[in-house]
Design a protein around this motif. Structure first.
Motif, PDB file in Angstrom:
ATOM      1  N   ILE A 102       0.835  -1.208   0.000  1.00  9.70           N
ATOM      2  CA  ILE A 102       0.000   0.000   0.000  1.00  9.70           C
ATOM      3  C   ILE A 102       0.867   1.255   0.000  1.00  9.70           C
ATOM      4  O   ILE A 102       0.538   2.249   0.653  1.00  9.70           O
ATOM      5  CB  ILE A 102      -0.947  -0.004   1.227  1.00  9.70           C
ATOM      6  N   ASP A 103       1.980   1.232  -0.732  1.00  7.32           N
ATOM      7  CA  ASP A 103       2.912   2.356  -0.730  1.00  7.32           C
ATOM      8  C   ASP A 103       2.251   3.655  -1.193  1.00  7.32           C
ATOM      9  O   ASP A 103       2.319   4.677  -0.520  1.00  7.32           O
ATOM     10  CB  ASP A 103       4.118   2.046  -1.633  1.00  7.32           C
ATOM     11  N   SER A 104       1.633   3.618  -2.366  1.00  2.00           N
ATOM     12  CA  SER A 104       1.001   4.823  -2.922  1.00  2.00           C
ATOM     13  C   SER A 104      -0.515   4.702  -2.959  1.00  2.00           C
ATOM     14  O   SER A 104      -1.228   5.666  -2.686  1.00  2.00           O
ATOM     15  CB  SER A 104       1.521   5.078  -4.342  1.00  2.00           C
ATOM     16  N   PHE A 105      -1.012   3.520  -3.313  1.00  5.70           N
ATOM     17  CA  PHE A 105      -2.444   3.281  -3.404  1.00  5.70           C
ATOM     18  C   PHE A 105      -2.770   1.965  -2.709  1.00  5.70           C
ATOM     19  O   PHE A 105      -1.910   1.114  -2.514  1.00  5.70           O
ATOM     20  CB  PHE A 105      -2.906   3.225  -4.869  1.00  5.70           C
ATOM     21  N   THR A 106      -4.028   1.804  -2.364  1.00  4.26           N
ATOM     22  CA  THR A 106      -4.507   0.544  -1.811  1.00  4.26           C
ATOM     23  C   THR A 106      -5.226  -0.203  -2.911  1.00  4.26           C
ATOM     24  O   THR A 106      -6.336   0.160  -3.302  1.00  4.26           O
ATOM     25  CB  THR A 106      -5.453   0.792  -0.615  1.00  4.26           C
ATOM     26  N   ASN A 107      -4.569  -1.221  -3.432  1.00 12.51           N
ATOM     27  CA  ASN A 107      -5.137  -1.986  -4.535  1.00 12.51           C
ATOM     28  C   ASN A 107      -5.874  -3.216  -4.028  1.00 12.51           C
ATOM     29  O   ASN A 107      -5.414  -3.898  -3.104  1.00 12.51           O
ATOM     30  CB  ASN A 107      -4.031  -2.422  -5.505  1.00 12.51           C
ATOM     31  N   PHE A 108      -6.999  -3.503  -4.626  1.00  6.53           N
ATOM     32  CA  PHE A 108      -7.808  -4.656  -4.262  1.00  6.53           C
ATOM     33  C   PHE A 108      -8.593  -5.109  -5.483  1.00  6.53           C
ATOM     34  O   PHE A 108      -8.642  -4.426  -6.511  1.00  6.53           O
ATOM     35  CB  PHE A 108      -8.778  -4.315  -3.116  1.00  6.53           C
ATOM     36  N   LYS A 109      -9.207  -6.271  -5.358  1.00 11.16           N
ATOM     37  CA  LYS A 109     -10.098  -6.783  -6.392  1.00 11.16           C
ATOM     38  C   LYS A 109     -11.423  -7.165  -5.755  1.00 11.16           C
ATOM     39  O   LYS A 109     -11.478  -7.495  -4.567  1.00 11.16           O
ATOM     40  CB  LYS A 109      -9.494  -8.005  -7.102  1.00 11.16           C
ATOM     41  N   VAL A 110     -12.475  -7.113  -6.545  1.00 10.10           N
ATOM     42  CA  VAL A 110     -13.790  -7.603  -6.144  1.00 10.10           C
ATOM     43  C   VAL A 110     -14.215  -8.633  -7.179  1.00 10.10           C
ATOM     44  O   VAL A 110     -14.105  -8.381  -8.386  1.00 10.10           O
ATOM     45  CB  VAL A 110     -14.832  -6.466  -6.051  1.00 10.10           C
ATOM     46  N   VAL A 111     -14.664  -9.795  -6.708  1.00 10.89           N
ATOM     47  CA  VAL A 111     -15.073 -10.871  -7.600  1.00 10.89           C
ATOM     48  C   VAL A 111     -16.551 -11.171  -7.393  1.00 10.89           C
ATOM     49  O   VAL A 111     -17.016 -11.273  -6.249  1.00 10.89           O
ATOM     50  CB  VAL A 111     -14.242 -12.146  -7.353  1.00 10.89           C
ATOM     51  N   ILE A 112     -17.291 -11.291  -8.484  1.00 16.53           N
ATOM     52  CA  ILE A 112     -18.702 -11.675  -8.439  1.00 16.53           C
ATOM     53  C   ILE A 112     -18.852 -13.032  -9.127  1.00 16.53           C
ATOM     54  O   ILE A 112     -18.488 -13.189 -10.297  1.00 16.53           O
ATOM     55  CB  ILE A 112     -19.605 -10.647  -9.146  1.00 16.53           C
ATOM     56  N   ALA A 113     -19.366 -14.007  -8.396  1.00 21.69           N
ATOM     57  CA  ALA A 113     -19.683 -15.322  -8.964  1.00 21.69           C
ATOM     58  C   ALA A 113     -21.180 -15.368  -9.238  1.00 21.69           C
ATOM     59  O   ALA A 113     -21.994 -15.166  -8.336  1.00 21.69           O
ATOM     60  CB  ALA A 113     -19.283 -16.438  -8.009  1.00 21.69           C
ATOM     61  N   SER A 114     -21.549 -15.616 -10.472  1.00 19.33           N
ATOM     62  CA  SER A 114     -22.956 -15.610 -10.884  1.00 19.33           C
ATOM     63  C   SER A 114     -23.359 -16.984 -11.394  1.00 19.33           C
ATOM     64  O   SER A 114     -22.620 -17.614 -12.161  1.00 19.33           O
ATOM     65  CB  SER A 114     -23.201 -14.568 -11.981  1.00 19.33           C
ATOM     66  N   GLN A 115     -24.550 -17.427 -10.990  1.00 21.37           N
ATOM     67  CA  GLN A 115     -25.062 -18.720 -11.419  1.00 21.37           C
ATOM     68  C   GLN A 115     -25.872 -18.554 -12.696  1.00 21.37           C
ATOM     69  O   GLN A 115     -26.700 -17.647 -12.812  1.00 21.37           O
ATOM     70  CB  GLN A 115     -25.911 -19.346 -10.317  1.00 21.37           C
ATOM     71  N   ASN A 116     -25.627 -19.428 -13.661  1.00 16.06           N
ATOM     72  CA  ASN A 116     -26.278 -19.341 -14.961  1.00 16.06           C
ATOM     73  C   ASN A 116     -26.759 -20.720 -15.394  1.00 16.06           C
ATOM     74  O   ASN A 116     -26.388 -21.740 -14.821  1.00 16.06           O
ATOM     75  CB  ASN A 116     -25.306 -18.801 -16.021  1.00 16.06           C
ATOM     76  N   GLU A 117     -27.594 -20.725 -16.435  1.00 15.10           N
ATOM     77  CA  GLU A 117     -28.035 -21.977 -17.045  1.00 15.10           C
ATOM     78  C   GLU A 117     -27.738 -21.939 -18.536  1.00 15.10           C
ATOM     79  O   GLU A 117     -27.886 -20.900 -19.178  1.00 15.10           O
ATOM     80  CB  GLU A 117     -29.545 -22.196 -16.847  1.00 15.10           C
ATOM     81  N   THR A 118     -27.328 -23.087 -19.070  1.00 14.00           N
ATOM     82  CA  THR A 118     -27.132 -23.166 -20.520  1.00 14.00           C
ATOM     83  C   THR A 118     -28.487 -23.139 -21.209  1.00 14.00           C
ATOM     84  O   THR A 118     -29.476 -23.669 -20.698  1.00 14.00           O
ATOM     85  CB  THR A 118     -26.379 -24.450 -20.903  1.00 14.00           C
TER      86      THR A 118
END
Length: 379
Positions: free
Chosen positions: A156-172
């Motif tokens: 976190i030297d200059s910025f605070t980097n992070f990720k957000v993940v969304i898992a979505s359920q689908n049907e073929t």
């Protein structure tokens, strides 16, 4: 003769202060402007993060089971004190009512409470009351949203980097088979993108939250399988749980967690309380590291008729004992209408509060998120 006040040197401050806990640093931050500036500096926070911070407590938010609306009240249960004082609505510095989703190294991921005109995702730190608002593509109340944040892999030297993940359920569209797809937000680019990875799965994700272990995400499903996704390499697959539910006469209660950088699986059944640790996710190999019978759990913690109550409540829809969340060998659990914490190292159970202390309405279904304080800045 007037005595002069003594203040430690700057070198001493840099050596001593990073060894303090976040809670203690918040107290001494008010000593002077110099101390406040030092403790708020990113380079100081980076050093202080290397110290092992104890688990602060658990966020608890009731959840409606048969309603499309969200319950707004968020309670926080601290665990460090002998007498527990529940804190309500500690996230009210955010601009709207939220639903808490996940936490990592002091940062919290949450979303707008439904119904909402323009739902959004928030990343915040309740210690410094800083927050970031993210655009939420294709918002859905059923979305599985989690935070990926590691200040050691992404300094976190200059910025605070992070990720957000969304898992979505689908049907073929053709065969009707189910699969999960994944969308990833990166704070470095400020953009969302869809991963090309999918995971074939016909089971639903249980509302037990997500566990992030060394950057890999795990969701528990209702089909004796754990959905896994590695956002770094964009690989997903399914892991079998240690014991399928078909092996039990009574419906077991379970939750996942993390301890010492490994995925854990806590199970309560007629066979007792068990703690499993994932040894190899490629082969779904687990090690049983702790087990205690219901009779011994009752005897050591002065509980009454654990096995009998567990069996008598099996058809009520609300289990007498519920596993809520696990972190660092600490299990938050519900017994009847009370909240307890169980320490696996000491085999001791301690009463924290009643369900009624967490919200005006005692919810047996809830989202529970382990939380550890930090000074990580978002601004």
């Amino acid at each position: 003769m007037k005595k002069e006040l003594w203040f430690p040197s700057s070198d001493m401050l840099h050596e001593v202060l990073p060894k303090l806990s976040t809670k203690d640093l918040l107290k001494v931050k008010c000593v002077s402007k110099g101390w406040q500036g030092l403790i708020s500096d990113r380079s100081f926070i980076k050093v202080q993060l290397k110290k092992m911070e104890p688990l602060t407590g658990f966020f608890y938010q009731g959840r409606y089971q048969w309603c499309d609306e969200d319950y707004d009240c968020v309670g926080f249960i601290p665990i460090e004190r002998v007498t527990t004082e529940v804190h309500i609505n500690v996230l009210d510095f955010l601009p709207e009512s939220i639903v808490i989703l996940d936490s990592s190294h002091g940062l919290i991921c949450c979303r707008s409470s439904f119904p909402c005109h323009v739902p959004a995702i928030y990343i915040c730190n309740p210690v410094n009351k800083e927050w970031r608002k993210l655009q939420w593509p294709n918002p859905s109340r059923e979305s599985c949203i989690t935070l990926v944040f590691d200040p050691f892999k992404n300094p976190i030297d200059s910025f605070t980097n992070f990720k957000v993940v969304i898992a979505s359920q689908n049907e073929t569209s053709t065969e009707g088979d189910g699969y999960f797809s994944f969308d990833i937000y990166s704070s470095a680019t400020g953009e969302w993108r869809s991963s090309g990875e999918i995971c074939l799965c016909n089971h639903n994700v249980l509302k037990k939250g997500c566990v992030c272990v060394q950057g890999i995400l795990y969701w528990l499903t209702d089909g004796d399988q754990i959905l896994m996704f590695d956002p770094q390499n964009e690989i997903s697959w399914l892991i079998m749980v240690p014991l399928p539910t078909s092996q039990f006469n009574l419906t077991p209660e379970m939750c996942m967690g993390e301890a010492e950088g490994k995925l854990t699986y806590v199970l309560i059944s007629e066979h007792g309380l068990q703690l499993w640790v994932l040894k190899d996710h490629f082969t779904s190999q687990w090690d049983l590291t702790f087990t205690i019978s219901l009779e011994l759990l009752e005897k050591e913690n002065y509980l009454l008729k654990v096995a009998e109550n567990l069996a008598s409540n099996c058809n009520s829809g609300i289990p007498w004992i519920g596993t809520l969340a696990f972190k660092d060998n600490t299990l938050l659990m519900r017994v009847a209408a009370d909240i307890y914490v169980y320490q696996f190292e000491t085999r001791k159970m301690r009463h924290l509060c009643s369900l009624s202390a967490l919200a005006p309405k005692p919810f047996f279904s809830a989202t529970v998120v382990p939380y550890t304080m930090s000074l990580v800045p978002l601004s």
